[in-house]
Write a protein that holds these residues in place. Structure first.
Motif, PDB file in Angstrom:
ATOM      1  N   GLY A 346       0.562  -1.430   0.080  1.00  0.00           N
ATOM      2  CA  GLY A 346      -0.104   0.125  -0.176  1.00  0.00           C
ATOM      3  C   GLY A 346       0.846   1.214  -0.059  1.00  0.00           C
ATOM      4  O   GLY A 346       0.276   2.217  -0.761  1.00  0.00           O
ATOM      5  N   ILE A 347       1.808   1.291   0.707  1.00  0.00           N
ATOM      6  CA  ILE A 347       2.664   2.750   0.932  1.00  0.00           C
ATOM      7  C   ILE A 347       3.275   3.025  -0.571  1.00  0.00           C
ATOM      8  O   ILE A 347       3.327   4.020  -1.219  1.00  0.00           O
ATOM      9  CB  ILE A 347       3.930   2.478   1.752  1.00  0.00           C
ATOM     10  N   ALA A 348       3.877   1.665  -1.173  1.00  0.00           N
ATOM     11  CA  ALA A 348       4.307   1.937  -2.548  1.00  0.00           C
ATOM     12  C   ALA A 348       3.230   2.168  -3.640  1.00  0.00           C
ATOM     13  O   ALA A 348       3.538   3.199  -4.403  1.00  0.00           O
ATOM     14  CB  ALA A 348       5.162   0.529  -2.946  1.00  0.00           C
ATOM     15  N   ALA A 349       2.252   1.641  -3.294  1.00  0.00           N
ATOM     16  CA  ALA A 349       1.203   1.955  -4.364  1.00  0.00           C
ATOM     17  C   ALA A 349       0.427   3.079  -4.213  1.00  0.00           C
ATOM     18  O   ALA A 349       0.296   3.862  -5.275  1.00  0.00           O
ATOM     19  CB  ALA A 349       0.224   1.011  -4.222  1.00  0.00           C
ATOM     20  N   ALA A 350       0.537   3.585  -3.040  1.00  0.00           N
ATOM     21  CA  ALA A 350      -0.178   5.141  -2.958  1.00  0.00           C
ATOM     22  C   ALA A 350       0.903   6.221  -3.500  1.00  0.00           C
ATOM     23  O   ALA A 350       0.447   7.048  -4.137  1.00  0.00           O
ATOM     24  CB  ALA A 350      -0.311   5.150  -1.497  1.00  0.00           C
ATOM     25  N   LEU A 351       2.171   5.992  -2.996  1.00  0.00           N
ATOM     26  CA  LEU A 351       2.975   6.788  -3.398  1.00  0.00           C
ATOM     27  C   LEU A 351       3.219   6.989  -4.780  1.00  0.00           C
ATOM     28  O   LEU A 351       3.163   8.082  -5.569  1.00  0.00           O
ATOM     29  CB  LEU A 351       4.183   6.842  -2.754  1.00  0.00           C
ATOM     30  N   LEU A 352       3.224   5.741  -5.661  1.00  0.00           N
ATOM     31  CA  LEU A 352       3.607   5.616  -6.778  1.00  0.00           C
ATOM     32  C   LEU A 352       2.179   6.033  -7.832  1.00  0.00           C
ATOM     33  O   LEU A 352       2.306   6.591  -8.717  1.00  0.00           O
ATOM     34  CB  LEU A 352       3.761   4.084  -7.372  1.00  0.00           C
ATOM     35  N   THR A 353       0.932   5.808  -7.270  1.00  0.00           N
ATOM     36  CA  THR A 353      -0.244   6.196  -7.894  1.00  0.00           C
ATOM     37  C   THR A 353      -0.366   7.815  -7.773  1.00  0.00           C
ATOM     38  O   THR A 353      -0.776   8.456  -8.726  1.00  0.00           O
ATOM     39  CB  THR A 353      -1.535   5.728  -6.977  1.00  0.00           C
ATOM     40  N   LEU A 354       0.279   8.449  -6.475  1.00  0.00           N
ATOM     41  CA  LEU A 354       0.393   9.925  -6.563  1.00  0.00           C
ATOM     42  C   LEU A 354       1.224  10.327  -7.568  1.00  0.00           C
ATOM     43  O   LEU A 354       1.083  11.438  -8.484  1.00  0.00           O
ATOM     44  CB  LEU A 354       0.869  10.405  -5.059  1.00  0.00           C
ATOM     45  N   ALA A 355       2.261   9.600  -7.847  1.00  0.00           N
ATOM     46  CA  ALA A 355       3.300   9.969  -8.844  1.00  0.00           C
ATOM     47  C   ALA A 355       3.007   9.806 -10.168  1.00  0.00           C
ATOM     48  O   ALA A 355       3.240  10.634 -11.206  1.00  0.00           O
ATOM     49  CB  ALA A 355       4.748   9.331  -8.441  1.00  0.00           C
ATOM     50  N   CYS A 356       2.203   8.634 -10.415  1.00  0.00           N
ATOM     51  CA  CYS A 356       1.551   8.350 -11.685  1.00  0.00           C
ATOM     52  C   CYS A 356       0.703   9.379 -12.385  1.00  0.00           C
ATOM     53  O   CYS A 356       0.839   9.394 -13.725  1.00  0.00           O
ATOM     54  CB  CYS A 356       0.717   7.013 -11.781  1.00  0.00           C
ATOM     55  N   GLY A 357       0.061  10.302 -11.712  1.00  0.00           N
ATOM     56  CA  GLY A 357      -0.949  11.276 -12.179  1.00  0.00           C
ATOM     57  C   GLY A 357       0.212  12.192 -13.248  1.00  0.00           C
ATOM     58  O   GLY A 357      -0.212  12.479 -14.212  1.00  0.00           O
TER      59      GLY A 357
END
Length: 393
Positions: A346-357
Motif C-alpha cells: 500500500g505505501i508503495a502503491a499510494a506513493l506511486l499512484t500519486l506520482a503516476c498522475g
C-alpha cells in the motif's frame, strides 16, 4: 473433520470470496473512468486514488489489530463489508473533485480490511494441512476470488455500454452487501503449531525483526507496487486509444484469468522452482509487461501481455503467502497480512499512484517504463529469498 462438513466449509468460503471479489471487479478497474467522466485531470485522479490508498494504510492496520485483539475477524469483516456497500452509494449524488475524493477515502477505509481479514480466516481453515490432510488450499479460494473478479469485470464492462458508468456503483453495493452475511457463516478455525511466546507479543516490532518477512514486504513494494500505473491509468489509456469499455473489460479479464490459473495450479510451479525462482520470474515478467504497455496500445500486443499478470501478481503473492505461513506466529497473522498487503504494497502503491498522475499527464504511456524499472530493481533481492528451515520460526 467429516467430508460433508469439509465441503460445506469450502462452499461457504467460495461464496464469500466470490461475492467480495466480484464486488471489487465490477467497480475498481472502472473507477478511474468514473472520475475521468467527472472531468478530473490525470493529476487529480492520481490524487484521488492515492488518498484512498493512504486511508487503507491506516484503516486496515487498525482494524486488523482490533480483529487480532478481539479474536473476532468474522464480525468485523461483516461490518466492514456492509459499511463499504453503503458508503459506495455516495459516488452517485456528489459532484466536484473534493467531494469525490472524500467519498473515495471513506469507501477505501471500509474496503481495506476485507482482503486481509478474509485471508486470515482462509489461512486458519487451511492450517490443518500440516496435521493430517488439507481441508482447503488458500490458492483455491484466491482462484475463486480472481475468477469472480474477472466475471464481475466483464459483466460490468458490457453493462456500462447500456446503462452508463454509474452502474458500477450499484453492482458494487449489491455484491458487498451479499458478502456480509457470508462472512458470519464461514468457520473461524485455529491454526496448529503456533504457540505465542512473551517475545512475540510486541506485534509489529516482532514482525519487522524477521529478516524473511522484511524481504517479502520489500519485494511486494517493488513488484506488486509496480502495478500502480496499470491499475490507475490502463483503462484511460485504452479508452483514449479507441478501445471500448467492453473490450477493455475483456482485456483486463485476461490478466485475471491468468491469475486464476496460477492461484489454482501455481503451487506445483512454486514447489519446482522455489521462492527465489518464483520471485525472479515475477520480476522478469513485470519488466516485459510494462515495457510493452509503454510502447503500444495495439490490441493483439495488449492481449498478449495482460496474462503476464498471473506471474507479476499471483505467483509472487502465492510465494509470499507460503513464506508468511511458515515464519509468522498465528496470533499475529492478521497484522502480518495487513502490513504485507496494505503497508508493504500500500505505501508503495499510494506513493506511486500519486506520482503516476503527473507522470501520465506529462509522458503518457511512456510512464510505464518507470514501472519496468521497479521490477528490474527487484531481481537482485529475489535471488536471496529462501524458505525457513524447519523449526527456525
Amino acid at each position: 473433520m467429516h467430508l460433508s462438513s469439509s465441503r460445506s466449509m469450502l462452499y461457504r468460503f467460495f461464496i464469500l470470496y466470490g461475492s467480495l471479489y466480484a464486488g471489487f471487479g465490477v467497480q475498481s478497474p472502472y473507477l478511474p473512468i468514473l472520475l475521468d467522466n467527472h472531468h478530473l485531470r490525470p493529476e487529480t485522479i492520481g490524487l484521488a486514488l492515492a488518498a484512498g490508498m493512504a486511508m487503507r494504510l491506516m484503516a486496515a492496520q487498525a482494524v486488523a489489530r482490533l480483529a487480532d485483539r478481539l479474536d473476532a475477524p468474522k464480525v468485523i469483516l461483516a461490518l466492514c463489508s456492509t459499511a463499504a456497500a453503503l458508503i459506495g452509494l455516495g459516488y452517485l449524488p456528489v459532484q466536484g473533485a473534493w467531494l469525490l475524493i472524500a467519498v473515495g477515502v471513506l469507501h477505501s477505509a471500509a474496503l481495506a480490511p476485507l482482503p486481509p481479514l478474509s485471508d486470515t480466516l482462509a489461512l486458519g481453515a487451511a492450517a490443518p494441512a500440516g496435521s493430517g490432510g488439507a481441508v482447503i488450499h488458500y490458492g483455491w479460494l484466491r482462484g475463486c476470488g480472481s475468477a469472480a473478479f474477472a466475471l464481475g469485470l466483464v459483466l460490468s464492462g458490457q453493462i456500462i455500454g447500456h446503462f452508463g458508468i454509474v452502474v458500477i456503483v450499484w453492482l458494487n453495493t449489491a455484491l458487498l452487501a451479499a458478502a456480509a452475511p457470508m462472512a458470519l457463516a464461514v468457520p473461524q478455525l485455529l491454526a496448529t503449531g503456533r504457540q505465542a511466546t512473551p517475545s512475540q507479543a510486541r506485534g509489529v516490532g516482532v514482525l519487522l525483526r524477521l529478516p524473511l518477512y522484511r524481504k517479502m514486504v520489500l519485494l511486494a513494494m517493488l513488484i506488486l507496487g509496480s502495478h500502480a500505473m496499470h491499475d490507475s491509468f490502463a483503462m484511460i489509456r485504452w479508452s483514449r486509444a479507441g478501445i471500448s469499455p467492453g473490450t477493455s473489460g475483456i482485456l483486463w479479464s485476461l490478466s485475471v484469468a491468468a491469475e486464476v490459473v496460477v492461484f489454482l495450479f501455481g503451487r506445483s510451479l512454486l514447489d519446482r522452482i522455489g521462492p527465489a525462482g518464483a520471485a525472479m520470474l515475477s520480476a522478469g515478467a513485470g519488466v516485459v509487461r510494462w515495457a510493452v504497455m509503454a510502447e503500444t496500445a495495439w490490441l493483439p500486443a495488449v492481449a498478449a501481455i495482460e496474462p503476464l499478470h498471473g506471474l507479476t501478481f499471483a505467483l509472487l503473492h502465492l510465494t509470499c503467502m507460503r513464506l508468511l505461513a511458515q515464519c509468522v506466529p498465528r496470533h499475529l497473522e492478521a497484522t502480518a497480512l495487513t502490513i504485507y498487503g496494505t503497508v508493504g504494497i500500500g505505501i508503495a502503491a499510494a506513493l506511486l499512484t500519486l506520482a503516476c498522475g503527473p507522470i501520465f499527464e506529462r509522458f503518457g504511456a511512456h510512464g510505464f517504463w518507470t514501472m519496468a524499472a521497479l521490477c528490474a530493481a527487484a531481481l537482485p533481492l529475489a535471488l536471496t529469498l529462501r524458505e525457513p528451515m524447519a523449526g527456525s520460526r
